[in-house]
Design a protein around this motif. Structure first.
Motif, PDB file in Angstrom:
ATOM      1  N   ALA A  26       0.028   3.662  -0.886  1.00 19.19           N
ATOM      2  CA  ALA A  26       1.112   2.373   0.584  1.00 19.19           C
ATOM      3  C   ALA A  26       2.901   2.942   0.486  1.00 19.19           C
ATOM      4  O   ALA A  26       3.405   3.402   0.806  1.00 19.19           O
ATOM      5  CB  ALA A  26       0.889   1.680   0.483  1.00 19.19           C
ATOM      6  N   GLU A  27       3.126   2.556  -1.104  1.00 13.93           N
ATOM      7  CA  GLU A  27       4.335   2.187  -1.652  1.00 13.93           C
ATOM      8  C   GLU A  27       4.647   3.964  -1.393  1.00 13.93           C
ATOM      9  O   GLU A  27       6.202   4.146  -0.830  1.00 13.93           O
ATOM     10  CB  GLU A  27       4.598   1.707  -2.945  1.00 13.93           C
ATOM     11  CG  GLU A  27       6.257   1.229  -2.778  1.00 13.93           C
ATOM     12  CD  GLU A  27       6.163   0.648  -4.413  1.00 13.93           C
ATOM     13  OE1 GLU A  27       6.961  -0.485  -4.213  1.00 13.93           O
ATOM     14  OE2 GLU A  27       5.467   0.110  -5.422  1.00 13.93           O
ATOM     15  N   ARG A  28       4.202   4.476  -2.249  1.00 21.61           N
ATOM     16  CA  ARG A  28       4.479   6.735  -2.750  1.00 21.61           C
ATOM     17  C   ARG A  28       4.126   6.812  -0.867  1.00 21.61           C
ATOM     18  O   ARG A  28       5.271   7.965  -0.915  1.00 21.61           O
ATOM     19  CB  ARG A  28       3.344   6.778  -3.592  1.00 21.61           C
ATOM     20  CG  ARG A  28       3.988   8.128  -4.119  1.00 21.61           C
ATOM     21  CD  ARG A  28       2.515   8.461  -5.272  1.00 21.61           C
ATOM     22  NE  ARG A  28       0.984   8.188  -4.681  1.00 21.61           N
ATOM     23  CZ  ARG A  28       1.037   7.831  -5.336  1.00 21.61           C
ATOM     24  NH1 ARG A  28       1.191   6.584  -5.891  1.00 21.61           N
ATOM     25  NH2 ARG A  28      -0.790   7.585  -5.208  1.00 21.61           N
ATOM     26  N   TYR A  29       3.648   7.021   0.100  1.00 23.33           N
ATOM     27  CA  TYR A  29       3.460   7.338   1.244  1.00 23.33           C
ATOM     28  C   TYR A  29       4.433   7.126   1.842  1.00 23.33           C
ATOM     29  O   TYR A  29       5.614   7.755   2.227  1.00 23.33           O
ATOM     30  CB  TYR A  29       2.338   6.511   1.952  1.00 23.33           C
ATOM     31  CG  TYR A  29       2.158   6.791   3.032  1.00 23.33           C
ATOM     32  CD1 TYR A  29       1.432   7.807   3.540  1.00 23.33           C
ATOM     33  CD2 TYR A  29       2.468   6.454   4.505  1.00 23.33           C
ATOM     34  CE1 TYR A  29       1.651   8.614   5.258  1.00 23.33           C
ATOM     35  CE2 TYR A  29       2.815   6.878   5.991  1.00 23.33           C
ATOM     36  CZ  TYR A  29       2.280   7.370   5.840  1.00 23.33           C
ATOM     37  OH  TYR A  29       2.160   8.021   7.569  1.00 23.33           O
ATOM     38  N   PHE A  30       5.515   5.672   2.088  1.00 23.01           N
ATOM     39  CA  PHE A  30       6.259   5.246   2.709  1.00 23.01           C
ATOM     40  C   PHE A  30       7.924   5.946   2.098  1.00 23.01           C
ATOM     41  O   PHE A  30       8.813   6.270   2.848  1.00 23.01           O
ATOM     42  CB  PHE A  30       6.316   3.874   2.929  1.00 23.01           C
ATOM     43  CG  PHE A  30       5.362   3.069   3.847  1.00 23.01           C
ATOM     44  CD1 PHE A  30       5.834   3.445   5.189  1.00 23.01           C
ATOM     45  CD2 PHE A  30       5.157   2.378   3.148  1.00 23.01           C
ATOM     46  CE1 PHE A  30       4.596   3.454   6.423  1.00 23.01           C
ATOM     47  CE2 PHE A  30       3.787   1.799   4.184  1.00 23.01           C
ATOM     48  CZ  PHE A  30       3.390   2.274   5.211  1.00 23.01           C
ATOM     49  N   LYS A  31       7.352   5.880   0.643  1.00 23.76           N
ATOM     50  CA  LYS A  31       9.526   6.314  -0.183  1.00 23.76           C
ATOM     51  C   LYS A  31       9.342   7.654   0.064  1.00 23.76           C
ATOM     52  O   LYS A  31      10.363   7.896   0.063  1.00 23.76           O
ATOM     53  CB  LYS A  31       8.615   5.966  -1.842  1.00 23.76           C
ATOM     54  CG  LYS A  31       8.898   3.864  -1.946  1.00 23.76           C
ATOM     55  CD  LYS A  31       9.914   3.759  -3.472  1.00 23.76           C
ATOM     56  CE  LYS A  31       9.927   2.329  -2.961  1.00 23.76           C
ATOM     57  NZ  LYS A  31      10.292   1.546  -4.323  1.00 23.76           N
ATOM     58  N   GLU A  32       8.173   8.024   0.471  1.00 28.85           N
ATOM     59  CA  GLU A  32       8.273  10.136   0.302  1.00 28.85           C
ATOM     60  C   GLU A  32       8.852  10.061   2.118  1.00 28.85           C
ATOM     61  O   GLU A  32       9.375  10.631   1.902  1.00 28.85           O
ATOM     62  CB  GLU A  32       6.724  10.359   0.291  1.00 28.85           C
ATOM     63  CG  GLU A  32       6.285  10.551  -0.995  1.00 28.85           C
ATOM     64  CD  GLU A  32       4.567  10.803  -1.032  1.00 28.85           C
ATOM     65  OE1 GLU A  32       4.095  11.405  -0.120  1.00 28.85           O
ATOM     66  OE2 GLU A  32       4.367  11.291  -2.727  1.00 28.85           O
ATOM     67  N   ARG A  33       8.879   9.350   2.404  1.00 28.21           N
ATOM     68  CA  ARG A  33       8.990   9.614   3.629  1.00 28.21           C
ATOM     69  C   ARG A  33      10.630   8.596   4.301  1.00 28.21           C
ATOM     70  O   ARG A  33      10.469   9.262   5.689  1.00 28.21           O
ATOM     71  CB  ARG A  33       8.019   9.197   4.834  1.00 28.21           C
ATOM     72  CG  ARG A  33       6.217  10.135   5.057  1.00 28.21           C
ATOM     73  CD  ARG A  33       5.743   9.372   5.310  1.00 28.21           C
ATOM     74  NE  ARG A  33       4.633  10.486   5.747  1.00 28.21           N
ATOM     75  CZ  ARG A  33       3.871  10.682   4.537  1.00 28.21           C
ATOM     76  NH1 ARG A  33       4.162  10.297   3.246  1.00 28.21           N
ATOM     77  NH2 ARG A  33       2.831  11.698   4.515  1.00 28.21           N
ATOM     78  N   GLY A  34      11.666   8.598   3.265  1.00 28.75           N
ATOM     79  CA  GLY A  34      12.584   7.676   3.172  1.00 28.75           C
ATOM     80  C   GLY A  34      12.501   6.650   3.688  1.00 28.75           C
ATOM     81  O   GLY A  34      13.331   6.085   4.339  1.00 28.75           O
ATOM     82  N   VAL A  35      11.369   5.525   3.606  1.00 22.80           N
ATOM     83  CA  VAL A  35      10.919   4.090   4.966  1.00 22.80           C
ATOM     84  C   VAL A  35      11.455   3.148   3.078  1.00 22.80           C
ATOM     85  O   VAL A  35      11.247   3.258   2.419  1.00 22.80           O
ATOM     86  CB  VAL A  35       9.360   3.950   5.131  1.00 22.80           C
ATOM     87  CG1 VAL A  35       9.087   2.270   5.772  1.00 22.80           C
ATOM     88  CG2 VAL A  35       9.715   4.897   5.585  1.00 22.80           C
ATOM     89  N   ASN A  36      12.393   1.918   3.826  1.00 19.81           N
ATOM     90  CA  ASN A  36      12.399   1.020   3.069  1.00 19.81           C
ATOM     91  C   ASN A  36      11.670  -0.222   2.731  1.00 19.81           C
ATOM     92  O   ASN A  36      10.800  -0.078   4.001  1.00 19.81           O
ATOM     93  CB  ASN A  36      13.760   0.479   3.584  1.00 19.81           C
ATOM     94  CG  ASN A  36      14.345  -0.713   2.374  1.00 19.81           C
ATOM     95  OD1 ASN A  36      14.253  -0.644   1.467  1.00 19.81           O
ATOM     96  ND2 ASN A  36      15.306  -1.722   3.384  1.00 19.81           N
ATOM     97  N   VAL A  37      10.956   0.248   1.864  1.00 12.45           N
ATOM     98  CA  VAL A  37      10.151  -1.030   1.239  1.00 12.45           C
ATOM     99  C   VAL A  37      10.546  -2.216   0.731  1.00 12.45           C
ATOM    100  O   VAL A  37      10.872  -1.828  -0.363  1.00 12.45           O
ATOM    101  CB  VAL A  37       8.640  -0.210   0.279  1.00 12.45           C
ATOM    102  CG1 VAL A  37       7.403  -0.868   0.428  1.00 12.45           C
ATOM    103  CG2 VAL A  37       8.317   0.820   0.711  1.00 12.45           C
ATOM    104  N   ILE A  38      10.134  -3.152   1.685  1.00 11.57           N
ATOM    105  CA  ILE A  38      10.203  -4.352   0.965  1.00 11.57           C
ATOM    106  C   ILE A  38       9.191  -4.667   1.033  1.00 11.57           C
ATOM    107  O   ILE A  38       7.522  -5.260   1.194  1.00 11.57           O
ATOM    108  CB  ILE A  38      10.877  -5.560   2.056  1.00 11.57           C
ATOM    109  CG1 ILE A  38      12.016  -5.471   2.398  1.00 11.57           C
ATOM    110  CG2 ILE A  38      10.603  -6.804   1.687  1.00 11.57           C
ATOM    111  CD1 ILE A  38      12.000  -5.605   3.814  1.00 11.57           C
ATOM    112  N   PHE A  39       8.781  -5.275  -0.871  1.00 11.96           N
ATOM    113  CA  PHE A  39       7.323  -4.998  -2.018  1.00 11.96           C
ATOM    114  C   PHE A  39       7.543  -6.705  -1.508  1.00 11.96           C
ATOM    115  O   PHE A  39       8.447  -7.119  -2.658  1.00 11.96           O
ATOM    116  CB  PHE A  39       7.306  -4.496  -2.465  1.00 11.96           C
ATOM    117  CG  PHE A  39       5.809  -4.510  -3.556  1.00 11.96           C
ATOM    118  CD1 PHE A  39       4.785  -3.836  -3.048  1.00 11.96           C
ATOM    119  CD2 PHE A  39       6.089  -5.316  -4.449  1.00 11.96           C
ATOM    120  CE1 PHE A  39       3.307  -3.836  -3.435  1.00 11.96           C
ATOM    121  CE2 PHE A  39       5.119  -5.347  -5.420  1.00 11.96           C
ATOM    122  CZ  PHE A  39       3.511  -5.171  -4.553  1.00 11.96           C
ATOM    123  N   VAL A  40       6.819  -7.017  -1.560  1.00 11.27           N
ATOM    124  CA  VAL A  40       6.136  -9.017  -2.274  1.00 11.27           C
ATOM    125  C   VAL A  40       4.736  -8.738  -3.202  1.00 11.27           C
ATOM    126  O   VAL A  40       3.703  -8.132  -2.943  1.00 11.27           O
ATOM    127  CB  VAL A  40       6.454  -9.313  -0.688  1.00 11.27           C
ATOM    128  CG1 VAL A  40       5.889 -11.143  -1.574  1.00 11.27           C
ATOM    129  CG2 VAL A  40       7.115  -9.884   0.203  1.00 11.27           C
TER     130      VAL A  40
END
Length: 124
Positions: A26-40
């Protein structure tokens, strides 16, 4: 001719464990699309009861549980009759009982590996 306005920076909040392959996907999916991921990282900090409550309210606690997971078997939860409140306490203490990651993008929620829901979060 008017210039197209750049899309607003999209961000999602993701609750998961670093060792979870679905969380990493999921983290890879969002980062590949330029989405800022706030990970907890639930291994470092437990999820707040209210935050978990949002997911439980939408999907139900049973849907969020990884019934096939090792931790579920280790804790003997298949054989116990416990209240939902008691089960919530165990989930907070043992996040690997959940189908991770839990992702919130705006008002959209998802759990587990769910690229369709993730795409919906990016659409707005």
């Amino acid at each position: 001719m008017s210039k197209a306005t750049p899309p607003a920076q999209v961000s999602v909040q993701m609750f998961g464990l670093r060792k979870s392959s679905a969380t990493r996907a999921a983290e890879r999916y969002f980062k590949e699309r330029g989405v800022n991921v706030i990970f907890v990282d639930l291994g470092a900090r437990p999820i707040a009861k209210g935050e978990l409550g949002r997911f439980v309210q939408k999907f139900g606690l049973t849907a969020l549980l990884d019934l096939e997971g090792k931790k579920y078997a280790e804790l003997g939860l298949a054989y116990l009759r416990i209240s939902e409140e008691s089960l919530l306490e165990r989930v907070i203490a043992h996040p690997d009982l959940l189908k991770l990651p839990l992702v919130r993008g705006g008002k959209t929620l998802s759990y587990g590996e769910d690229p369709q829901a993730w795409a919906a979060m990016l659409e707005g």
